[in-house]
Write a protein that holds these residues in place. Sequence first.
Motif, PDB file in Angstrom:
ATOM      1  N   SER A 111      -1.444  -1.166  -4.189  1.00  0.00           N
ATOM      2  CA  SER A 111      -1.294  -0.392  -5.400  1.00  0.00           C
ATOM      3  C   SER A 111       0.157  -0.548  -6.175  1.00  0.00           C
ATOM      4  O   SER A 111       1.082  -0.780  -5.668  1.00  0.00           O
ATOM      5  N   ALA A 112      -0.222  -0.449  -7.553  1.00  0.00           N
ATOM      6  CA  ALA A 112       1.033  -0.412  -8.311  1.00  0.00           C
ATOM      7  C   ALA A 112       2.073   0.650  -7.892  1.00  0.00           C
ATOM      8  O   ALA A 112       3.341   0.464  -7.860  1.00  0.00           O
ATOM      9  N   GLU A 113       1.592   1.836  -7.604  1.00  0.00           N
ATOM     10  CA  GLU A 113       2.366   2.724  -7.273  1.00  0.00           C
ATOM     11  C   GLU A 113       2.792   2.677  -5.838  1.00  0.00           C
ATOM     12  O   GLU A 113       4.142   3.014  -5.835  1.00  0.00           O
ATOM     13  N   THR A 114       2.306   2.037  -4.891  1.00  0.00           N
ATOM     14  CA  THR A 114       2.792   1.566  -3.483  1.00  0.00           C
ATOM     15  C   THR A 114       3.971   0.867  -3.716  1.00  0.00           C
ATOM     16  O   THR A 114       5.214   1.010  -3.204  1.00  0.00           O
ATOM     17  N   VAL A 115       3.722  -0.215  -4.683  1.00  0.00           N
ATOM     18  CA  VAL A 115       4.889  -1.111  -4.833  1.00  0.00           C
ATOM     19  C   VAL A 115       6.172  -0.631  -5.619  1.00  0.00           C
ATOM     20  O   VAL A 115       7.303  -0.943  -4.977  1.00  0.00           O
ATOM     21  N   ILE A 130       6.721  -2.414 -12.827  1.00  0.00           N
ATOM     22  CA  ILE A 130       7.025  -3.217 -11.722  1.00  0.00           C
ATOM     23  C   ILE A 130       8.095  -4.346 -12.017  1.00  0.00           C
ATOM     24  O   ILE A 130       9.164  -4.286 -11.605  1.00  0.00           O
ATOM     25  N   THR A 131       7.521  -5.237 -13.120  1.00  0.00           N
ATOM     26  CA  THR A 131       8.292  -6.193 -13.639  1.00  0.00           C
ATOM     27  C   THR A 131       9.943  -5.693 -14.019  1.00  0.00           C
ATOM     28  O   THR A 131      11.121  -6.355 -13.593  1.00  0.00           O
ATOM     29  N   GLU A 171      -5.786  -5.733 -16.324  1.00  0.00           N
ATOM     30  CA  GLU A 171      -5.874  -5.197 -17.938  1.00  0.00           C
ATOM     31  C   GLU A 171      -4.833  -4.227 -18.246  1.00  0.00           C
ATOM     32  O   GLU A 171      -4.223  -4.125 -19.461  1.00  0.00           O
ATOM     33  N   GLU A 172      -4.352  -3.428 -17.287  1.00  0.00           N
ATOM     34  CA  GLU A 172      -3.530  -2.257 -17.495  1.00  0.00           C
ATOM     35  C   GLU A 172      -2.103  -2.752 -17.511  1.00  0.00           C
ATOM     36  O   GLU A 172      -1.580  -2.891 -16.405  1.00  0.00           O
ATOM     37  N   VAL A 173      -1.568  -3.211 -18.513  1.00  0.00           N
ATOM     38  CA  VAL A 173      -0.354  -3.864 -18.342  1.00  0.00           C
ATOM     39  C   VAL A 173       1.033  -2.783 -18.260  1.00  0.00           C
ATOM     40  O   VAL A 173       2.128  -3.139 -17.956  1.00  0.00           O
ATOM     41  N   LEU A 177      -0.091  -8.582  -3.918  1.00  0.00           N
ATOM     42  CA  LEU A 177      -0.933  -8.743  -5.046  1.00  0.00           C
ATOM     43  C   LEU A 177      -1.462  -7.293  -5.416  1.00  0.00           C
ATOM     44  O   LEU A 177      -2.214  -6.458  -5.003  1.00  0.00           O
ATOM     45  N   VAL A 178      -1.022  -7.234  -6.745  1.00  0.00           N
ATOM     46  CA  VAL A 178      -1.447  -6.031  -7.496  1.00  0.00           C
ATOM     47  C   VAL A 178      -2.429  -6.170  -8.682  1.00  0.00           C
ATOM     48  O   VAL A 178      -1.998  -7.085  -9.430  1.00  0.00           O
ATOM     49  N   THR A 179      -3.658  -5.580  -8.522  1.00  0.00           N
ATOM     50  CA  THR A 179      -4.435  -5.831  -9.674  1.00  0.00           C
ATOM     51  C   THR A 179      -4.533  -4.308 -10.507  1.00  0.00           C
ATOM     52  O   THR A 179      -4.896  -3.265  -9.704  1.00  0.00           O
ATOM     53  N   SER A 180      -4.053  -4.212 -11.566  1.00  0.00           N
ATOM     54  CA  SER A 180      -4.076  -3.016 -12.501  1.00  0.00           C
ATOM     55  C   SER A 180      -5.157  -2.821 -13.422  1.00  0.00           C
ATOM     56  O   SER A 180      -5.338  -3.652 -14.576  1.00  0.00           O
TER      57      SER A 180
END
Length: 340
Positions: A4-8, A34-35, A26-28, A139-142
């Motif tokens: 998950s994005a939060e974990t990263v 992260i970037t 889709e959720e940029v 791999l993060v899918t937001s």
Amino acid sequence: MIQSAETVLQNLAKKIYEPIYFLQGEEVYYLDAITRHIEEQLLTPAEKGFNLSIFYGKECSMAALLTQARRFPMGADKQIVIVKEAQEMADLKNATGQQLLLHYLHHPQLTTLLVFAYKYKTIDGRSTFSKVLNKNTVLVTSKKLYNQQLPTFIKSFVKTLELSITEKAIWMLQACIGNDLTRIVNELHKLRLNLNTGNTITDSIVETYIDLSKPFNVFELQKAIMQKDYPKSYQIISICALNAKEHAALPIITILYIFFSKLLLLHQTKETDPAKISKHIEIHPYFVQGYLDARRHYPLHQILQNITYLHQADVQVKGIDCNTNDYQVMKELIFKLMHA
């Protein structure tokens, strides 16, 4: 591996890094977060000169990218290579480019952090390429948040600003901005500049400091219709008519259709517990009482008739069988909704 994005973000804060990140969806907001963290926080200003490389997908070939990724850092433990707008990278869509990347995925340069920011889209999860990404990258899918997830996100973010927020202010942000997390965060950041640590964000503060003029009029219109306040509803429609470009009829009709559809569900439910009603018709618990009051104002037969009126108005503003302008359509619609 899928994370998950939060974990990263948590791992990055703990200085736990992986060689390759593939960020998609889709959720940029989360992809940008992260970037941005990798770009701004992992290297010192002195290290960035030789060890931070930014590519843009439209102008980037896979061969050039991987050549950069394979080199060793200079004067630092790691180098960072970021591909922004990776969805525009032609080599990610053809077999040759994918094959080059697959080879790198199996033999990555461990002193490089390679980041793909693949915005608004996702790689086909059924493809071999996607399966290798899953196995050999972070791999993060937001995905876009659902409406019921937004209050939790807003409360959590407001807490990081060392503020609190009322339930009505949360609903206003959600109703007016929708699930655009980037805009929500930007507006809250701007609002923070006008508040002191520990302050509470109220609906009046939101109205004062955040530009919600267009949707807020629609919010007021719905509120007036819920209360069957015809003079106020007529006044709001008249104000909207002065700037038809900013207050288009079709989105207003859509919002009112959603309102009466939820009211229809409320008429059909036997639930009495506000929390269960909130979940059943998908509204914030703070506004359950307003819907219960509206149910008393609008009997079932009138709701069904109003949904028909909204459908007719929708057809008219699209130019079908209509000889009047949108303002006349909306004025007539508001009268019908309250006098059916």
